[in-house]
Design a protein around this motif. Structure first.
Motif: not given
Length: 254
Positions: A117-123
């Motif tokens: 994914v582009t942004d694991p923290v956002l996920a």
């Protein structure tokens, strides 16, 4: 000796799930998830529905299983495979922008998804939002920086791993980072389980790692010369062969 054509993504996922390695780590993830009858479970990045039936069996007829994937072909396959499961719903969606209400799930899982994914923290923040207080997510991710393939020329082994971590996998070190990133997203992380599969058969490893295809891409990217790639692949094909990589199962609670 090596697979030259990139397999269809659904074929690849099914093939890995059918191996002893796939059965083993997926079983361990399900055990750690601790699903109970009547719960709502979200499978994020469910692919072609490989694990949805097992989750449906765990929640029983009183529970709900929601599969989410960004790929329409995978969603279609998952819907077809779970057509007889009244407790399962599969949706096209983005793990980083879940179309689910706050605090609607008791359990969630991701299996080799956050590395892409582009942004694991956002996920992770989205997953935290969706889980009820006291909810649990179990995540399984490799740390590709630990990929070790034995070769008489250790520089070639290092170059291969460096290419994989630099260019092939978006979040190549996510396995080791998950406990920290989960904590930053608001989770408690009670359990981290390292799993290190060892491959002794080059063809079995190739079906997962795509050894020749990856090597040729590494040549194009300048990590190998043509001569070095030939020496690398010749030894892997001739054996003896050994490869290993560490896979982390991370349990986090909201």
């Amino acid at each position: 000796m090596f697979e030259n054509v990139t397999p269809d993504s659904i074929v690849y996922l099914d093939r890995l799930a059918a191996t002893d390695l796939g059965h083993s780590y997926k079983g361990r993830m399900l055990d750690e998830l601790g699903v109970r009858p009547g719960q709502t479970v979200v499978d994020l990045g469910c692919g072609p529905g490989t694990d949805l039936n097992a989750l449906a069996e765990a929640v029983t007829a009183t529970g709900t299983v929601i599969g989410v994937d960004h790929d329409q072909a995978a969603v279609d396959a998952a819907r077809e495979r779970t057509a007889g499961q009244g407790t399962v719903a599969v949706h096209l969606g983005d793990i980083q922008d879940l179309q689910l209400a706050d605090h609607t799930a008791d359990r969630a899982r991701t299996d080799r998804v956050l590395q892409h994914v582009t942004d694991p923290v956002l996920a992770l923040r989205e997953i935290h939002r969706v889980l009820r207080p006291g909810g649990r997510i179990v995540m399984g991710e490799p740390d590709w920086d630990t990929l070790t393939i034995d070769h008489p020329d250790s520089d070639l082994s290092h170059s291969y791993t460096q290419y994989v971590t630099d260019k092939v996998i978006r979040n190549a070190r996510i396995g080791r980072q998950l406990p920290r990133l989960s904590a930053e997203a608001g989770f408690e992380v009670p359990t981290v389980i390292p799993v290190t599969p060892v491959f002794r058969d080059v063809q079995a490893a190739d079906k997962i790692l795509g050894l020749e295809r990856t090597t040729q891409r590494a040549v194009t990217a300048g990590y190998f010369t043509d001569e070095a790639a030939r020496r690398w692949l010749d030894h892997l094909a001739g054996g003896p062969f050994l490869a290993a990589v560490t896979f982390y199962i991370v349990v986090a609670e909201s």
